[in-house]
Scaffold this motif. Structure first.
Motif, mmCIF file in Angstrom:
data_model
loop_
_atom_site.group_PDB
_atom_site.id
_atom_site.type_symbol
_atom_site.label_atom_id
_atom_site.label_comp_id
_atom_site.label_asym_id
_atom_site.label_seq_id
_atom_site.Cartn_x
_atom_site.Cartn_y
_atom_site.Cartn_z
ATOM 1 N N ALA A 120 0.777 -1.554 -0.170
ATOM 2 C CA ALA A 120 0.343 0.159 -0.088
ATOM 3 C C ALA A 120 0.981 1.736 0.309
ATOM 4 C CB ALA A 120 -0.533 -0.210 0.824
ATOM 5 N N GLU A 121 2.128 1.498 0.633
ATOM 6 C CA GLU A 121 2.676 2.141 0.831
ATOM 7 C C GLU A 121 3.870 2.824 -0.848
ATOM 8 O OE1 GLU A 121 5.889 4.606 3.629
ATOM 9 O OE2 GLU A 121 5.494 1.937 3.562
ATOM 10 N N GLN A 122 3.837 1.292 -1.252
ATOM 11 C CA GLN A 122 4.918 1.353 -2.549
ATOM 12 C C GLN A 122 3.666 2.186 -3.271
ATOM 13 O OE1 GLN A 122 5.933 -2.022 -3.334
ATOM 14 N NE2 GLN A 122 7.437 -2.773 -1.612
ATOM 15 N N VAL A 123 2.482 1.998 -3.565
ATOM 16 C CA VAL A 123 1.324 2.091 -4.648
ATOM 17 C C VAL A 123 0.364 3.604 -3.889
ATOM 18 C CG1 VAL A 123 1.223 0.934 -6.000
ATOM 19 C CG2 VAL A 123 -0.391 1.030 -3.884
ATOM 20 N N GLY A 124 1.348 4.319 -2.856
ATOM 21 C CA GLY A 124 0.870 5.138 -2.614
ATOM 22 C C GLY A 124 -1.144 5.564 -1.652
ATOM 23 N N GLU A 125 -1.189 4.337 -2.057
ATOM 24 C CA GLU A 125 -3.098 4.109 -0.765
ATOM 25 C C GLU A 125 -2.850 4.351 0.102
ATOM 26 O OE1 GLU A 125 -4.710 0.505 -2.165
ATOM 27 O OE2 GLU A 125 -4.091 0.433 -3.587
ATOM 28 N N ILE A 126 -2.985 6.051 0.660
ATOM 29 C CA ILE A 126 -2.595 5.759 1.788
ATOM 30 C C ILE A 126 -4.293 5.375 2.845
ATOM 31 C CG2 ILE A 126 -2.659 8.273 3.733
ATOM 32 C CD1 ILE A 126 -0.684 7.419 1.658
ATOM 33 N N GLY A 127 -5.085 6.198 2.935
ATOM 34 C CA GLY A 127 -6.181 4.720 3.365
ATOM 35 C C GLY A 127 -6.121 3.445 3.794
ATOM 36 N N THR A 128 -5.653 2.890 2.411
ATOM 37 C CA THR A 128 -5.292 1.772 3.197
ATOM 38 C C THR A 128 -4.298 1.251 3.895
ATOM 39 O OG1 THR A 128 -6.448 1.250 1.132
ATOM 40 C CG2 THR A 128 -4.987 -0.773 1.575
ATOM 41 N N LEU A 129 -3.512 2.502 3.833
ATOM 42 C CA LEU A 129 -1.504 1.797 4.469
ATOM 43 C C LEU A 129 -2.441 1.445 6.069
ATOM 44 C CD1 LEU A 129 1.419 1.679 5.026
ATOM 45 C CD2 LEU A 129 1.104 4.113 4.412
ATOM 46 N N LYS A 130 -2.991 3.089 5.927
ATOM 47 C CA LYS A 130 -3.101 3.403 7.865
ATOM 48 C C LYS A 130 -4.374 2.219 8.262
ATOM 49 C CE LYS A 130 -3.753 8.213 7.187
ATOM 50 N NZ LYS A 130 -4.297 9.480 6.964
ATOM 51 N N ARG A 131 -4.793 1.562 7.437
ATOM 52 C CA ARG A 131 -5.730 0.433 7.520
ATOM 53 C C ARG A 131 -5.172 -0.391 8.100
ATOM 54 N NH1 ARG A 131 -10.385 -1.579 4.230
ATOM 55 N NH2 ARG A 131 -8.812 -1.758 2.873
ATOM 56 N N ALA A 132 -3.782 -0.939 7.224
ATOM 57 C CA ALA A 132 -3.369 -1.941 7.377
ATOM 58 C C ALA A 132 -2.289 -1.630 8.511
ATOM 59 C CB ALA A 132 -2.630 -1.725 5.730
ATOM 60 N N ASN A 133 -1.559 -0.501 8.830
ATOM 61 C CA ASN A 133 -1.093 -0.273 9.743
ATOM 62 C C ASN A 133 -1.787 -0.766 11.189
ATOM 63 O OD1 ASN A 133 1.593 -0.237 8.977
ATOM 64 N ND2 ASN A 133 0.742 2.660 8.096
ATOM 65 N N CYS A 134 -3.628 -0.284 11.518
ATOM 66 C CA CYS A 134 -4.141 -0.349 12.505
ATOM 67 C C CYS A 134 -4.214 -1.979 12.630
ATOM 68 C CB CYS A 134 -5.054 0.441 11.882
ATOM 69 S SG CYS A 134 -5.339 2.048 12.140
ATOM 70 N N TYR A 135 -3.631 -2.760 11.429
ATOM 71 C CA TYR A 135 -4.231 -4.478 11.751
ATOM 72 C C TYR A 135 -2.752 -4.229 12.293
ATOM 73 C CZ TYR A 135 -8.416 -4.525 9.567
ATOM 74 O OH TYR A 135 -9.626 -3.784 8.961
ATOM 75 N N VAL A 136 -1.826 -4.088 11.636
ATOM 76 C CA VAL A 136 0.025 -4.603 12.151
ATOM 77 C C VAL A 136 0.002 -4.579 13.651
ATOM 78 C CG1 VAL A 136 1.927 -4.265 12.384
ATOM 79 C CG2 VAL A 136 0.602 -4.226 10.673
ATOM 80 N N GLY A 137 -0.689 -2.813 14.675
ATOM 81 C CA GLY A 137 -0.521 -2.643 15.975
ATOM 82 C C GLY A 137 -1.446 -3.978 16.395
ATOM 83 N N VAL A 138 -2.726 -4.458 15.860
ATOM 84 C CA VAL A 138 -3.224 -5.071 16.450
ATOM 85 C C VAL A 138 -2.633 -6.072 16.694
ATOM 86 C CG1 VAL A 138 -5.759 -6.426 16.006
ATOM 87 C CG2 VAL A 138 -5.268 -4.539 16.322
ATOM 88 N N ALA A 139 -1.774 -6.811 15.949
ATOM 89 C CA ALA A 139 -1.533 -7.918 15.077
ATOM 90 C C ALA A 139 -0.196 -7.972 16.291
ATOM 91 C CB ALA A 139 -0.912 -8.430 14.331
ATOM 92 N N ARG A 140 1.289 -7.769 16.922
ATOM 93 C CA ARG A 140 1.302 -7.347 17.629
ATOM 94 C C ARG A 140 1.207 -6.893 18.873
ATOM 95 N NH1 ARG A 140 5.059 -2.399 14.480
ATOM 96 N NH2 ARG A 140 5.809 -3.658 13.079
ATOM 97 N N GLY A 141 -0.114 -6.071 19.525
ATOM 98 C CA GLY A 141 -0.864 -6.736 20.662
ATOM 99 C C GLY A 141 -0.885 -8.124 20.390
ATOM 100 N N SER A 142 -1.743 -8.242 19.312
ATOM 101 C CA SER A 142 -1.978 -10.245 20.284
ATOM 102 C C SER A 142 -0.682 -10.664 20.524
ATOM 103 C CB SER A 142 -2.630 -10.824 19.165
ATOM 104 O OG SER A 142 -4.035 -9.676 18.916
ATOM 105 N N LEU A 143 0.092 -10.880 19.489
ATOM 106 C CA LEU A 143 1.710 -11.276 19.521
ATOM 107 C C LEU A 143 1.892 -11.980 20.814
ATOM 108 C CD1 LEU A 143 3.569 -10.852 16.453
ATOM 109 C CD2 LEU A 143 3.115 -13.332 17.799
ATOM 110 N N THR A 144 1.815 -9.899 21.457
ATOM 111 C CA THR A 144 2.800 -9.855 23.605
ATOM 112 C C THR A 144 1.529 -9.994 23.882
ATOM 113 O OG1 THR A 144 3.067 -7.410 21.641
ATOM 114 C CG2 THR A 144 3.203 -7.444 24.451
ATOM 115 N N MET A 145 0.224 -10.207 24.196
ATOM 116 C CA MET A 145 -0.173 -10.641 25.049
ATOM 117 C C MET A 145 0.033 -11.839 25.390
ATOM 118 S SD MET A 145 -4.104 -8.021 24.289
ATOM 119 C CE MET A 145 -4.428 -9.266 25.365
ATOM 120 N N ASP A 146 0.084 -13.165 24.060
ATOM 121 C CA ASP A 146 -0.547 -14.098 23.789
ATOM 122 C C ASP A 146 1.537 -14.562 24.833
ATOM 123 O OD1 ASP A 146 -2.027 -14.528 22.720
ATOM 124 O OD2 ASP A 146 -1.531 -15.140 21.171
ATOM 125 N N ALA A 147 2.157 -14.135 24.256
ATOM 126 C CA ALA A 147 3.852 -14.527 25.013
ATOM 127 C C ALA A 147 4.195 -14.320 27.110
ATOM 128 C CB ALA A 147 4.860 -12.939 24.645
#
Length: 147
Positions: A120-147
């Motif tokens: 998304a960043e490579q092609v300049g899809e800013i809205g999608t990039l923001k959404r994907a980054n939110c999902y990245v944060g949730v996934a990182r949080g889930s990994l941290t909570m599972d540890a």
């Protein structure tokens, strides 16, 4: 459909599948998406195959059929990459991330969401990039909570 050309039949099958899915007729939707996929294969249309298999994957995800959804979305991703369709590639990565999260595989979800963000960043899809980054944060949080 008897008077339509092949491209018209493909569009009709695809639209019928989307309509049936929206109306809650998952079996009818699957039949039309499968018809669209068969026609795209017959026409040797990679873009048509990508659309049809992506629709089948999305339908399987909505039905909770993760075993069917994963290979469909993986094929959709492969076709999107081969076509250079960055938008479809981003959305396939997002779907794979959601599938992995549904399966409890936070590491795989994180990798898929990060891949979506990168494209998304490579092609300049800013809205999608923001959404994907939110999902990245949730996934990182889930990994941290599972540890």
């Amino acid at each position: 459909l008897a008077i339509a050309d092949a491209g018209g039949r493909f569009a009709a099958f695809t639209n019928l599948g989307l309509c049936k899915g929206a109306l809650g007729d998952a079996d009818g939707a699957a039949r039309h998406h499968q018809d669209a996929l068969r026609l795209a294969i017959e026409l040797e249309s990679s873009s048509g195959q990508s659309i049809a298999v992506g629709n089948l994957g999305s339908l399987a995800m909505r039905r909770g059929d993760l075993a069917t959804a994963r290979p469909c979305v993986e094929q959709h991703l492969q076709l999107a990459r081969s076509l250079g369709d960055a938008g479809a590639e981003v959305h396939a990565h997002l779907k794979l991330g959601h599938l992995a999260a549904s399966e409890g595989d936070d590491g795989r979800a994180l990798a898929s969401f990060e891949a979506a963000a990168a494209v998304a960043e490579q092609v300049g899809e800013i809205g999608t990039l923001k959404r994907a980054n939110c999902y990245v944060g949730v996934a990182r949080g889930s990994l941290t909570m599972d540890a």
